[in-house]
Design a protein around this motif. Structure first.
Motif, short mmCIF file in Angstrom:
data_model
loop_
_atom_site.label_atom_id
_atom_site.label_comp_id
_atom_site.label_asym_id
_atom_site.label_seq_id
_atom_site.Cartn_x
_atom_site.Cartn_y
_atom_site.Cartn_z
N LEU A 102 -7.45 45.14 72.09
CA LEU A 102 -8.40 44.48 72.99
C LEU A 102 -8.11 42.99 72.93
CD1 LEU A 102 -11.65 46.38 71.98
CD2 LEU A 102 -10.46 46.60 74.16
N THR B 49 -8.11 39.45 75.49
CA THR B 49 -8.44 38.90 76.81
C THR B 49 -7.19 38.32 77.50
OG1 THR B 49 -9.16 36.89 75.66
CG2 THR B 49 -10.88 38.40 76.39
N PRO C 261 -5.51 42.09 79.23
CA PRO C 261 -6.59 43.08 79.24
C PRO C 261 -6.11 44.52 79.47
CG PRO C 261 -6.73 41.58 81.15
CD PRO C 261 -5.61 41.11 80.32
N LYS C 262 -6.56 45.39 78.59
CA LYS C 262 -6.24 46.82 78.71
C LYS C 262 -7.52 47.61 78.52
CE LYS C 262 -1.44 47.07 77.80
NZ LYS C 262 -0.63 46.34 76.84
N SER C 263 -7.52 48.81 79.06
CA SER C 263 -8.68 49.69 78.90
C SER C 263 -8.37 50.79 77.90
CB SER C 263 -9.06 50.31 80.24
OG SER C 263 -9.56 49.32 81.11
N THR D 20 -14.21 38.07 78.25
CA THR D 20 -15.23 39.02 77.81
C THR D 20 -14.56 40.33 77.44
OG1 THR D 20 -16.72 38.04 79.44
CG2 THR D 20 -17.38 40.16 78.52
N ILE D 21 -15.02 40.94 76.36
CA ILE D 21 -14.60 42.31 76.03
C ILE D 21 -15.79 43.22 76.32
CG2 ILE D 21 -13.91 43.89 74.18
CD1 ILE D 21 -12.44 41.56 72.86
N PRO E 37 -10.55 43.25 78.90
CA PRO E 37 -10.40 44.33 77.91
C PRO E 37 -11.65 45.21 77.90
CG PRO E 37 -9.87 42.19 76.94
CD PRO E 37 -10.42 41.91 78.29
N PHE E 38 -11.43 46.50 77.89
CA PHE E 38 -12.52 47.46 78.01
C PHE E 38 -12.29 48.56 76.99
CE2 PHE E 38 -13.91 51.61 79.52
CZ PHE E 38 -15.16 51.39 80.05
#
Ligand SMILES: Cc1ncc(C[n+]2csc(CCOP(=O)(O)OP(=O)(O)O)c2C)c(N)n1
Ligand code: SF4
Ligand SMILES: [Mg+2]
Lengths: 383, 296
Positions: A198, A200, A203-205, B33-34, B57-58
């Motif tokens: 994780l 910023t 960004p990855k899910s 933001t995460i 990021p999620f």
């Protein structure tokens, strides 16, 4: 440095040397000493970590999941009810390929509520996708912690590892343990630097929904990766020996199996008792031996087949039971030897809820092994 | 930078109040933001492998543990000295917040993590087919509290999750609504400027579960506030510090009538139930001082 310490302290000191950035746990006997020890190390400034005191084991496992996803090395520990409460997260951690390391201090499951040792808690989670190591003594419990991080964080693995040690027998039992120097640990264990996290800046899910088109492949990948640990672990133990100068951990251990006519297969601290009893029986001229399972998941089937190839009579001693079926190791062993004739494989269940397994128990198992083949024979039942 | 941090193209129903609110929240929070998300509609419609709608990021783990996962994310950021620039949002539906996830959330609040938790309250378990939750309002017909010959729907009042949050002594608690986008974003920005645990409870109409037309989402969200059924309030350090004032409260029927989930209340036999709902609105107005009087 050699010290006379309990298994919990050995594990806590080993964890401290691995410098996890985030630790989270919840009290439960007999695991508590490990995290109390770590809390003190953090309080004393010896370990610079975030120690997150949570409201449940479910959250302890979730906290370390979140922290490892950001790229911090993490640690948690539990036992029995705590581990089972965690179980939803335990499966999830493996599915998400999060290299969490935890200690399971093995304890019986309720009901009846019982705080003493057997292996029913961790055995119930054998299908979760975690690597499971079972320690025989305090030294090995500590050494397996280093090896667990090394394996979990290997970019070829990225799977969680559970180091299991018997409640009380190891966790509260005092033994001489060699706690290594920090520079050796640094040499053995590279810093944790995952390529996916994780972040910023990139960004990855994580934790997506996968339908029938993808789920099968993703689970197959995980299954294959867990199995592939069978090839990584021997390299890790070899490297461990090179740096620390001792054999510790690994997949299985053969004890006096060369010409054995009877062997017991088991895991954990009971193997110490079995070794002693084997020595006594050997002195009486009986050809007996032990195969100790150190890595239970992934299941080292090939090595087990090789080690027991010439042993005609095999007793599996499980300190757990799949109620309504048999002991879990027994079932795995039967499956491994399926189609291979000329073997007697009997399953024995003993030591549940902390019932002592003594040399006499072991002798009784060897005695019964000469009799009819059984699958789920409880040893030491009172009338 | 993309126009929105929650991209379009996800699979939410047309008119989904939650997708609208989640986009507003994240755009206000910004790219550093995460997001940690519980299981529920929002997670399901935005992250169908191999796609994701999230430009930040999620992470999603389970239905009830987002607050604990977020605690770990926050602890890790703190450990690596990044907490100054990276912010954490833990978000969930009403079920994930006030029912199954309440323990983890309470733990997170009590431990004082620097996290904004957001509840997207569509007043039922929508993702699994509109079952009642602890935040389902009185007399709502859901699939597990259906109206019928001997039932007027959900027999219990909506749990006061806002005051539960306030009772934790956290610095900022507010309610907001998909029907008031600017107010919502203002509150997100305000919350993000405060260090420590923050809670934002957002009322989000669900056309599928509430059984109204997709184009009515905005209007229905506003009516919930304008009737007093969903008070828009803010608490800072335990004290009420902001409220959306209503000049002349609309009758609850205005809000209830367009929604199929309340259809059974418009039969003669349900007159008393309707009255009770009006009393709930009146009590909210009184309790939180929502009436705009001369001088206020
Ligand atoms: C432990 C567990 N129990 C039940 C479920 C099934 N489940 C998934 S989402 C959900 C409902 C979510 O409701 P809510 O939090 O209100 O979010 P919504 O979908 O309404 O936005 C349920 C019951 C689950 N995934 N995990
Ligand atoms: S069911 Fe409701 S909450 Fe879920 S996506 Fe559809 S409109 Fe949104
Ligand atoms: Mg909901």
């Amino acid at each position: 440095m050699k010290d006379f310490i309990e298994g919990s302290e050995a594990v806590a000191r080993a964890v401290c040397l691995c410098k996890p950035g985030v630790i989270s746990a919840y009290p439960i006997t007999p695991q508590t000493h490990i995290v109390e020890g770590l809390a003190q190390m953090v309080a004393d400034g010896r370990l610079k970590s975030q120690f997150v005191n949570v409201e449940s084991e479910h959250s302890a496992a979730s906290v370390v999941l979140g922290a490892v996803a950001v790229g911090q090395r993490v640690f948690t520990a539990s036992s029995s009810q705590g581990l089972i409460l965690m179980s939803e997260v335990i499966f999830n951690i493996a599915g998400m390929r999060m290299p969490v390391v935890m200690a399971c201090v093995n304890r019986a499951l309720s009901a009846p509520i019982n705080i003493w040792n057997d292996l029913q808690d961790s055995m119930a989670l054998r299908d979760s996708g975690w690597v499971q190591f079972y320690a025989e003594n305090n030294q090995e419990a500590a050494d397996l912690i280093f090896q667990a991080y090394r394996l979990a964080e290997d970019p070829r693995a990225l799977i969680p590892v559970m180091v299991c040690l018997d409640g009380y027998i190891l966790s509260h039992g005092l033994e001489v343990v060699d706690i290594p120097e920090e520079d050796k640990v640094t040499q053995f264990l590279p810093p944790f630097n995952p390529s996916e996290k994780l972040d910023t800046a990139n960004p990855k899910s994580f934790g997506l929904l996968a339908g029938p088109d993808y789920y099968l492949e993703i689970r197959h990948d995980l299954h294959q990766t867990v199995k592939d640990a069978l090839t990584l672990i021997p390299d890790i133990t070899a490297d461990f020996k090179r740096i620390f100068g001792r054999n510790s951990g690994g997949l299985v251990e053969s004890y006096r199996l060369e010409d054995a006519e009877m062997a017991i297969v088991s895991a954990g601290s009971v193997c110490g008792t079995i070794k002693d009893t084997v020595d006594v029986l050997r002195a009486e001229g009986k050809k007996v031996g032990l195969l100790r399972i150190i890595t239970y998941r992934p299941f080292p089937e090939e090595l087990i087949l090789q080690a027991l190839a010439k042993v005609p009579m095999i007793a599996v001693l499980d300190k757990a039971v799949s109620l309504g079926a048999s002991g879990p190791i027994y079932a795995d062993l039967k499956a491994a030897f399926q189609g291979k004739p000329g073997k007697k494989i009997s399953g024995y269940i003993a030591g549940l809820g902390g019932r002592d397994i003594t040399p006499d128990t072991i002798k009784e198992i060897f005695k019964q092994l000469a009799g009819p083949e059984v699958s789920d024979q409880f040893i030491g039942l009172k009338n | 930078m993309p126009e929105h941090l929650l991209s379009p193209g996800h699979t939410a129903c047309a008119g989904c109040g939650q997708s609208l609110a989640a986009r507003l929240v994240l755009d206000a929070a910004g790219p550093n933001t995460i997001i940690v998300n519980n299981t529920g509609c929002l997670e399901v419609f935005s992250t169908t492998y191999p796609d994701t709608a999230w430009e930040v990021p999620f992470i999603h783990s389970l239905f009830e543990n987002a607050a604990a996962v977020a605690s770990g994310v926050e602890a890790a950021l703190r450990q690596s000295g990044k907490l100054a620039e990276v912010r954490v949002i833990s978000q969930a539906g009403d079920g994930g917040t006030a029912d199954i996830g309440l323990q983890a959330l309470s733990g997170m609040w009590e431990r004082g993590h620097d996290i904004l938790s957001v509840c997207y309250d569509n007043e039922a378990y929508m993702n699994t087919g509109i079952q009642r939750s602890g935040l389902t309002p009185t007399y709502t017909s859901t699939s597990t509290s259906p109206a019928g010959q001997s039932s007027t729907g959900n027999p219990r009042p909506k749990k006061n999750i806002v005051e539960i949050a306030v009772a934790h002594g956290i610095p900022y608690v507010a309610t907001a609504s998909a029907g008031f986008p600017l107010d919502l974003q203002k509150k997100v920005k305000k919350a993000m400027a405060i260090r420590g645990p923050k809670f934002l409870h957002v009322h989000v109409p669900c056309p599928l579960g509430w059984r109204h037309e997709p184009e009515q989402t905005y209007q229905i969200a506003r009516l919930a506030v304008e009737t007093g059924l969903f008070p828009m309030i803010e608490f800072e350090n335990g004290k009420i510090s902001g409220r959306y004032l209503i000049v002349k409260p609309k009758p609850v029927e205005d809000y209830l009538k367009p929604q199929g989930r309340f259809r059974h209340l418009f039969k003669p036999a349900a007159e008393a139930a309707l009255k009770e709902i009006q009393e709930l609105a009146n009590r909210n107005i009184e309790r939180y001082g929502l009436l705009k009087t001369a001088g206020s």
